[in-house]
Scaffold this motif. Structure first.
Motif, short mmCIF file in Angstrom:
data_model
loop_
_atom_site.label_atom_id
_atom_site.label_comp_id
_atom_site.label_asym_id
_atom_site.label_seq_id
_atom_site.Cartn_x
_atom_site.Cartn_y
_atom_site.Cartn_z
N LEU A 106 0.80 -1.21 0.00
CA LEU A 106 0.00 0.00 0.00
C LEU A 106 0.84 1.27 0.00
CD1 LEU A 106 -2.99 -0.91 2.33
CD2 LEU A 106 -3.03 -0.52 -0.13
N SER A 107 2.14 1.15 0.28
CA SER A 107 3.00 2.34 0.25
C SER A 107 3.09 2.91 -1.16
CB SER A 107 4.40 1.99 0.78
OG SER A 107 5.04 1.03 -0.04
N GLY A 108 2.68 2.15 -2.16
CA GLY A 108 2.66 2.68 -3.53
C GLY A 108 1.72 3.86 -3.68
N LEU A 109 0.64 3.89 -2.89
CA LEU A 109 -0.31 4.99 -2.97
C LEU A 109 0.14 6.21 -2.18
CD1 LEU A 109 -3.66 2.99 -2.77
CD2 LEU A 109 -2.52 3.92 -4.79
N ASP A 110 1.29 6.08 -1.47
CA ASP A 110 1.88 7.22 -0.77
C ASP A 110 3.01 7.86 -1.58
OD1 ASP A 110 0.45 7.32 1.76
OD2 ASP A 110 1.40 5.40 2.23
N LEU A 111 3.26 7.35 -2.78
CA LEU A 111 4.33 7.90 -3.60
C LEU A 111 4.02 9.34 -4.00
CD1 LEU A 111 5.09 4.83 -5.90
CD2 LEU A 111 6.61 5.80 -4.17
N GLY A 182 8.30 14.36 1.36
CA GLY A 182 9.60 14.76 1.87
C GLY A 182 10.73 14.20 1.02
N GLU A 183 10.59 12.94 0.59
CA GLU A 183 11.61 12.33 -0.28
C GLU A 183 11.72 13.09 -1.59
OE1 GLU A 183 11.30 8.07 -0.78
OE2 GLU A 183 10.26 7.88 1.14
N ALA A 184 10.57 13.46 -2.15
CA ALA A 184 10.57 14.19 -3.41
C ALA A 184 11.21 15.56 -3.25
CB ALA A 184 9.14 14.33 -3.93
N MET A 185 10.89 16.26 -2.16
CA MET A 185 11.44 17.59 -1.95
C MET A 185 12.96 17.53 -1.74
SD MET A 185 8.82 19.32 -2.54
CE MET A 185 9.54 20.94 -2.29
N LYS A 306 9.08 18.99 -14.98
CA LYS A 306 10.40 19.04 -14.35
C LYS A 306 10.33 18.51 -12.92
CE LYS A 306 12.10 23.13 -16.85
NZ LYS A 306 12.57 24.53 -16.66
N PHE A 307 9.28 18.92 -12.18
CA PHE A 307 9.11 18.45 -10.81
C PHE A 307 9.04 16.92 -10.77
CE2 PHE A 307 7.56 22.81 -9.76
CZ PHE A 307 8.25 22.99 -8.57
N ARG A 308 8.29 16.35 -11.69
CA ARG A 308 8.12 14.90 -11.69
C ARG A 308 9.40 14.19 -12.12
NH1 ARG A 308 2.93 16.54 -14.00
NH2 ARG A 308 1.37 16.40 -12.35
N GLU A 309 10.12 14.79 -13.06
CA GLU A 309 11.36 14.16 -13.54
C GLU A 309 12.43 14.18 -12.46
OE1 GLU A 309 13.87 12.12 -15.96
OE2 GLU A 309 11.75 12.57 -16.33
N PRO A 314 12.87 9.51 -9.54
CA PRO A 314 13.85 8.76 -8.74
C PRO A 314 13.22 8.03 -7.55
CG PRO A 314 14.68 10.94 -9.26
CD PRO A 314 13.24 10.94 -9.65
N VAL A 315 12.23 8.68 -6.92
CA VAL A 315 11.54 8.04 -5.79
C VAL A 315 10.71 6.87 -6.27
CG1 VAL A 315 9.90 8.39 -3.89
CG2 VAL A 315 11.48 10.23 -4.52
N TRP A 316 10.04 7.04 -7.41
CA TRP A 316 9.26 5.93 -7.99
C TRP A 316 10.18 4.74 -8.30
CZ3 TRP A 316 6.36 9.11 -12.36
CH2 TRP A 316 5.45 9.99 -11.75
N ASP A 317 11.30 5.02 -8.96
CA ASP A 317 12.21 3.95 -9.37
C ASP A 317 12.77 3.20 -8.16
OD1 ASP A 317 11.78 4.65 -11.99
OD2 ASP A 317 13.65 5.78 -12.21
N GLU A 318 13.10 3.95 -7.11
CA GLU A 318 13.63 3.32 -5.90
C GLU A 318 12.58 2.43 -5.24
OE1 GLU A 318 14.96 6.61 -3.56
OE2 GLU A 318 16.55 7.16 -4.99
N TRP A 319 11.33 2.90 -5.23
CA TRP A 319 10.25 2.11 -4.63
C TRP A 319 10.03 0.82 -5.43
CZ3 TRP A 319 5.45 0.40 -6.36
CH2 TRP A 319 4.59 -0.11 -5.38
#
Length: 346
Positions: A106-111, A182-185, A306-309, A314-319
């Motif tokens: 379910l952590s996928g929906l917190d990405l 927070g990870e994204a920021m 740009k924000f998503r890239e 990177p956070v998506w790929d790591e997850w």
């Protein structure tokens, strides 16, 4: 600690039943008394569970009673999943970011920066995600069945000082951002910090932080950020906490088929109640923010890309990599999110 004290079921007030008033039961069945654990008080977030409570009571002429216990009366918010496992109560609200190790799928929906343009698309994605066998199996370890999502709105930032008009403007900025946001920021170059919600106003006022993220718009007003904020992001949508309503599986299986169907049928009006509650908050809060002269920052599609890239991919790929390495279908689950969102948006 999970409170195991047996709670008596209070009679429903006439006011709580006004939305679903009928003279006789539409579904006949036995008397069933359930308890539901949630934190805080009655608010937009709880409109779904209140609608479910009223719906099943009305359809059974009061025989199916769900007693909502607010304010962590039965359990601490971070322990609601444990309480479901113990059978201490039959239903609960929880936020999966509180304990990602307990509910890894379910952590996928917190990405962060998931493409949810509105709450209806968000609910469609959440419902599709809940049906995935890996997700159902993950929750079954806790004797928990996912009933529906509480659909926290996408977060936005309110801040002081110079407004961040581009991605580069966020670099070095001290921000209150939790979890995936927070990870994204961090990837973007900001400096996230964990500040408890009641302390955010003071931190922003004193300059300890320069911006804070909260569900938009109701939490920004509720925590008075609009009293001191000079600007707010209007369409950044960096993410939102995922907070589902879950049911204890043994308790659900003990229900008659008709009562099980009632719970499922109650989801549609419950989602509508959430949409309406959050829309009502926005209708009230947007004029207030404009009246206070708070600058709204709307990013272009190119800037959001740009924000998503930089902050999301990177956070998506790591997850995905971690999920796959832990034996979960990370790639498949992520693709389910993206594909369902695209289909629901078109």
């Amino acid at each position: 600690m999970i409170k195991r004290t047996v709670m008596s079921i209070a009679a429903f007030s006439a006011a709580s039943m006004m939305a679903f008033s009928v003279s006789a039961a539409e579904v006949d069945g036995p008397e069933v008394n359930w308890n539901l654990s949630v934190w805080g008080k009655e608010r937009a977030f709880t409109s779904s569970i209140e609608t479910i409570r009223d719906y099943v009571a009305e359809k059974t002429d009061g025989k199916f009673n769900i007693k909502i216990h607010y304010g962590e009366a039965l359990s601490k918010s971070r322990e609601n999943l444990d309480g479901i496992k113990l059978g201490a109560f039959q239903m609960a609200a929880l936020c999966t970011a509180y304990h990602p190790a307990k509910n890894p799928t379910l952590s996928g929906l917190d990405l962060p920066f998931l493409p949810f343009p509105n709450l209806r698309v968000q609910s469609t994605v959440h419902e599709a995600y809940y049906q995935h066998p890996a997700v159902a199996k993950d929750m079954a370890r806790w004797d928990a069945m996912l009933l529906m999502s509480s659909l926290l709105p996408q977060y936005e930032f309110t801040g002081v000082g110079d407004p961040p008009l581009t991605l580069e403007d966020w670099k070095g900025m001290r921000v209150r951002a939790l979890g995936g946001i927070g990870e994204a920021m961090t990837k973007i170059g900001a400096v996230p910090t964990t500040v408890p919600a009641p302390e955010v106003y003071t931190s922003l006022e004193r300059g300890t932080i320069e911006a804070a993220s909260f569900p938009f718009t109701y939490a920004h007003v509720a925590y008075r950020l609009t009293d001191i904020g000079k600007w707010h992001t209007a369409n950044m949508s960096p993410g939102a906490n995922h907070c589902p309503v879950v049911v204890n599986i043994p308790a659900y299986e003990a229900l008659t088929p008709e009562y099980q169907q009632l719970l499922n049928d109650a989801k549609a009006p419950a989602y509508e109640a959430l949409y309406e509650a959050y829309e009502a908050a926005d209708a009230k809060n947007f004029p207030l923010m404009k009246e206070k002269g708070i600058q709204a920052i709307t990013y272009s599609d190119e800037e959001l890309a740009k924000f998503r890239e930089v902050g999301a991919k990177p956070v998506w790929d790591e997850w995905i990599a971690k999920m796959n390495s832990d034996g979960y279908p990370g790639t498949e689950l992520f693709e389910l999110i993206m594909t369902t969102s695209k289909q629901a948006t078109n």
